[in-house]
Design a protein around this motif. Structure first.
Motif, PDB file in Angstrom:
ATOM      1  N   MET A 168       6.061  69.543  36.423  1.00  9.40           N
ATOM      2  CA  MET A 168       6.379  68.185  35.983  1.00  9.40           C
ATOM      3  C   MET A 168       7.253  67.466  37.003  1.00  9.40           C
ATOM      4  N   LEU A 169       8.154  68.212  37.637  1.00 17.22           N
ATOM      5  CA  LEU A 169       9.025  67.628  38.647  1.00 17.22           C
ATOM      6  C   LEU A 169       8.234  67.156  39.866  1.00 17.22           C
ATOM      7  N   LEU A 170       7.139  67.868  40.182  1.00 13.64           N
ATOM      8  CA  LEU A 170       6.388  67.594  41.409  1.00 13.64           C
ATOM      9  C   LEU A 170       5.163  66.715  41.188  1.00 13.64           C
ATOM     10  N   VAL A 171       4.873  66.338  39.942  1.00 12.17           N
ATOM     11  CA  VAL A 171       3.685  65.513  39.670  1.00 12.17           C
ATOM     12  C   VAL A 171       3.686  64.216  40.485  1.00 12.17           C
ATOM     13  N   PRO A 172       4.788  63.438  40.546  1.00 11.77           N
ATOM     14  CA  PRO A 172       4.744  62.199  41.340  1.00 11.77           C
ATOM     15  C   PRO A 172       4.449  62.441  42.818  1.00 11.77           C
ATOM     16  N   VAL A 173       5.045  63.496  43.390  1.00 11.86           N
ATOM     17  CA  VAL A 173       4.801  63.804  44.804  1.00 11.86           C
ATOM     18  C   VAL A 173       3.349  64.216  45.015  1.00 11.86           C
ATOM     19  N   CYS A 174       2.836  65.028  44.092  1.00 11.52           N
ATOM     20  CA  CYS A 174       1.447  65.485  44.193  1.00 11.52           C
ATOM     21  C   CYS A 174       0.480  64.300  44.100  1.00 11.52           C
ATOM     22  N   LYS A 175       0.773  63.345  43.224  1.00 11.11           N
ATOM     23  CA  LYS A 175      -0.087  62.170  43.096  1.00 11.11           C
ATOM     24  C   LYS A 175      -0.099  61.345  44.377  1.00 11.11           C
ATOM     25  N   ARG A 176       1.053  61.221  45.021  1.00 13.49           N
ATOM     26  CA  ARG A 176       1.110  60.461  46.270  1.00 13.49           C
ATOM     27  C   ARG A 176       0.281  61.134  47.369  1.00 13.49           C
ATOM     28  N   LEU A 177       0.339  62.450  47.434  1.00 15.07           N
ATOM     29  CA  LEU A 177      -0.472  63.157  48.425  1.00 15.07           C
ATOM     30  C   LEU A 177      -1.964  62.990  48.129  1.00 15.07           C
ATOM     31  N   GLU A 178      -2.318  63.022  46.841  1.00 18.31           N
ATOM     32  CA  GLU A 178      -3.720  62.838  46.470  1.00 18.31           C
ATOM     33  C   GLU A 178      -4.208  61.431  46.810  1.00 18.31           C
ATOM     34  N   GLN A 179      -3.306  60.435  46.705  1.00 14.27           N
ATOM     35  CA  GLN A 179      -3.681  59.071  47.073  1.00 14.27           C
ATOM     36  C   GLN A 179      -3.950  58.933  48.562  1.00 14.27           C
ATOM     37  N   LYS A 209       3.619  59.144  28.477  1.00 16.64           N
ATOM     38  CA  LYS A 209       5.048  58.868  28.429  1.00 16.64           C
ATOM     39  C   LYS A 209       5.864  60.159  28.471  1.00 16.64           C
ATOM     40  N   THR A 210       5.380  61.188  27.767  1.00 19.87           N
ATOM     41  CA  THR A 210       6.089  62.463  27.767  1.00 19.87           C
ATOM     42  C   THR A 210       6.157  63.043  29.174  1.00 19.87           C
ATOM     43  N   ALA A 211       5.023  63.056  29.873  1.00 16.87           N
ATOM     44  CA  ALA A 211       4.986  63.600  31.233  1.00 16.87           C
ATOM     45  C   ALA A 211       5.862  62.784  32.175  1.00 16.87           C
ATOM     46  N   ALA A 212       5.794  61.444  32.051  1.00 20.76           N
ATOM     47  CA  ALA A 212       6.570  60.582  32.946  1.00 20.76           C
ATOM     48  C   ALA A 212       8.066  60.730  32.712  1.00 20.76           C
ATOM     49  N   VAL A 213       8.469  60.728  31.430  1.00 21.58           N
ATOM     50  CA  VAL A 213       9.896  60.821  31.114  1.00 21.58           C
ATOM     51  C   VAL A 213      10.448  62.200  31.487  1.00 21.58           C
ATOM     52  N   ALA A 214       9.692  63.265  31.185  1.00 30.50           N
ATOM     53  CA  ALA A 214      10.150  64.612  31.533  1.00 30.50           C
ATOM     54  C   ALA A 214      10.285  64.764  33.040  1.00 30.50           C
ATOM     55  N   SER A 215       9.294  64.243  33.795  1.00 32.27           N
ATOM     56  CA  SER A 215       9.348  64.319  35.253  1.00 32.27           C
ATOM     57  C   SER A 215      10.537  63.543  35.796  1.00 32.27           C
ATOM     58  N   ALA A 216      10.754  62.311  35.266  1.00 31.29           N
ATOM     59  CA  ALA A 216      11.879  61.495  35.736  1.00 31.29           C
ATOM     60  C   ALA A 216      13.211  62.137  35.378  1.00 31.29           C
ATOM     61  N   TYR A 217      13.297  62.730  34.183  1.00 25.94           N
ATOM     62  CA  TYR A 217      14.542  63.367  33.759  1.00 25.94           C
ATOM     63  C   TYR A 217      14.877  64.562  34.661  1.00 25.94           C
ATOM     64  N   SER A 249      19.070  57.052  30.809  1.00 31.16           N
ATOM     65  CA  SER A 249      18.053  56.290  30.091  1.00 31.16           C
ATOM     66  C   SER A 249      16.754  57.070  29.911  1.00 31.16           C
ATOM     67  N   LYS A 250      16.687  58.278  30.435  1.00 39.83           N
ATOM     68  CA  LYS A 250      15.436  59.040  30.373  1.00 39.83           C
ATOM     69  C   LYS A 250      15.295  59.787  29.055  1.00 39.83           C
ATOM     70  N   ILE A 251      16.290  60.588  28.714  1.00 39.58           N
ATOM     71  CA  ILE A 251      16.271  61.347  27.459  1.00 39.58           C
ATOM     72  C   ILE A 251      17.598  61.102  26.754  1.00 39.58           C
ATOM     73  N   GLN A 252      17.532  60.467  25.603  1.00 36.41           N
ATOM     74  CA  GLN A 252      18.742  60.069  24.893  1.00 36.41           C
ATOM     75  C   GLN A 252      18.953  60.987  23.691  1.00 36.41           C
ATOM     76  N   LEU A 253      19.739  62.044  23.904  1.00 37.18           N
ATOM     77  CA  LEU A 253      20.040  63.014  22.864  1.00 37.18           C
ATOM     78  C   LEU A 253      21.525  62.954  22.548  1.00 37.18           C
ATOM     79  N   ASN A 254      21.861  63.093  21.268  1.00 41.84           N
ATOM     80  CA  ASN A 254      23.279  63.084  20.936  1.00 41.84           C
ATOM     81  C   ASN A 254      23.914  64.442  21.219  1.00 41.84           C
ATOM     82  N   ALA A 255      25.248  64.433  21.276  1.00 44.11           N
ATOM     83  CA  ALA A 255      25.984  65.629  21.688  1.00 44.11           C
ATOM     84  C   ALA A 255      25.772  66.799  20.731  1.00 44.11           C
TER      85      ALA A 255
END
Length: 355
Positions: free
Chosen positions: A43-54, A197-205, A296-302
């Motif tokens: 999930m962390l590397l999905v954005p980088v992988c997409k850029r290489l595929e582009q 949204k789940t994949a994007a938010v998890a990757s960004a977080y 702003s990525k994952i808003q969980l209370n303490a």
């Protein structure tokens, strides 16, 4: 009375489901932890992988390049930290001598002011140290077993990461097919939105968490070097990455450095400066960096964050303390997008529901 209208029967079913889920998580952790770490890395590397595929690089080659480059960077950082750890080991005899001198001074002070013989003090102290040594040995043993287990499974984790990046579209289509079959085709578009949204938010977080850790590695190392703490790279990186564990990580990591400087320094000024430095860094982390990068990525209370930490520690040890918070964040995204589950999303979120 029908079973589904009986609240006690429904409660028993939910309770049984929860027990089964955590039983599977606990007993299958040798199998599930590498998958979870591989999934987090993917999930962390999905954005980088997409850029290489582009750039017209085949998906398989792009996935391999992303994972191998990340692995090489981690190994390089690990090697630098290991060298600092070896240098720290060379200081152990000096630390032992200073501890012995501090203990002797403490014995003399207690004997003079409280009329307690030194022999009784040493006997009591030895009994306490024996117990603490057992606990410390068990804790250090757990850490080394985790590191050894991680190294043994590093190839498996690498393979999982590469394959999850390659087959991510197939996995997404599988989930959408299940939704179409069980919930109807009219829910597929909503399910696709939730998955995206789940994949994007998890990757960004995850990217945000590691960005904060890298920034603080540089700041901590520089600050400790200026203060004059020996092995600043090791302590700076250690505190930064322990800080990934919410709430307790920063306190635990900085306490280790303060205690180290308290033992190795000739005056109290250095540990006091180190303590002030980490208090300031904690405020910067809490009010500037983390809110801007990951807040702003994952808003969980303490409350539920700490519960996730403790539950993760109970089920998966150190790996669970790191992984269960992102898992809870992903669950919150799903809760927020399913009408029947929105109350649960409001419960674990850090914003009060408006009504």
């Amino acid at each position: 009375m029908p079973t589904k209208s009986n609240p006690i029967a429904r409660f028993n079913q939910v309770l049984l489901f929860i027990v089964l889920v955590f039983a599977i998580l606990y007993f299958a952790k040798p199998f599930l932890i590498p998958i979870a770490i591989g999934g987090m890395m993917a999930m962390l590397l999905v954005p980088v992988c997409k850029r290489l595929e582009q750039r017209k690089i085949p998906r398989g080659l792009a996935a391999v390049l992303c994972v191998l480059l990340t692995l090489l960077l981690l190994l390089a950082g690990g090697y630098l930290v290991f060298r600092q750890l070896v240098e720290l080991g060379n200081d152990l005899p000096m630390i032992g001598r200073k501890l012995n001198g501090m203990l002797n001074s403490g014995h003399d002070f207690i004997s003079e002011h409280f009329q307690l013989p030194v022999a009784k003090q040493k006997k009591y102290l030895q009994s306490q140290i024996a117990g603490l040594s057992d606990l410390a040995g068990q804790f250090i043993g757990d850490i080394f077993r985790f590191i050894l287990s991680f190294l043994v499974h590093v190839l498996i984790i690498t393979a999982y990461s590469v394959l999850l990046l390659i087959y991510r579209r197939r996995i997404k289509n599988f989930v959408l097919s299940l939704v179409s079959y069980y919930a109807g085709k009219e829910r597929v578009a909503e399910a696709r939105d939730i998955v995206d949204k789940t994949a994007a938010v998890a990757s960004a977080y995850l990217a945000g968490v590691f960005s904060v850790a890298l920034i603080f590695s540089v700041i901590n190392t520089t600050g400790l070097a200026i203060i004059g703490v020996e092995n600043p790279l090791f302590f700076g990186v250690m505190v930064a990455f322990i800080n990934i564990i919410p709430y307790i990580g920063s306190v635990a990591g900085s306490s280790v450095v303060v205690l180290y400087t308290l033992v190795t320094s000739d005056s109290l000024l250095t540990p006091i400066i180190v303590a002030i430095f980490f208090i300031v860094m904690q405020q910067i982390d809490s009010y500037i960096l983390t809110p801007k990068i990951t807040g702003s990525k994952i808003q969980l209370n303490a409350l539920f964050t700490i519960m996730a930490l403790l539950l993760g520690s109970l089920v998966w040890n150190v790996a669970g303390m790191i992984l269960f918070v992102p898992f809870l964040g992903v669950a919150k995204i799903i809760f927020d997008h399913v009408d029947s589950l929105k109350p649960y999303g409001n419960l674990i979120g850090d914003r009060d529901a408006r009504g």
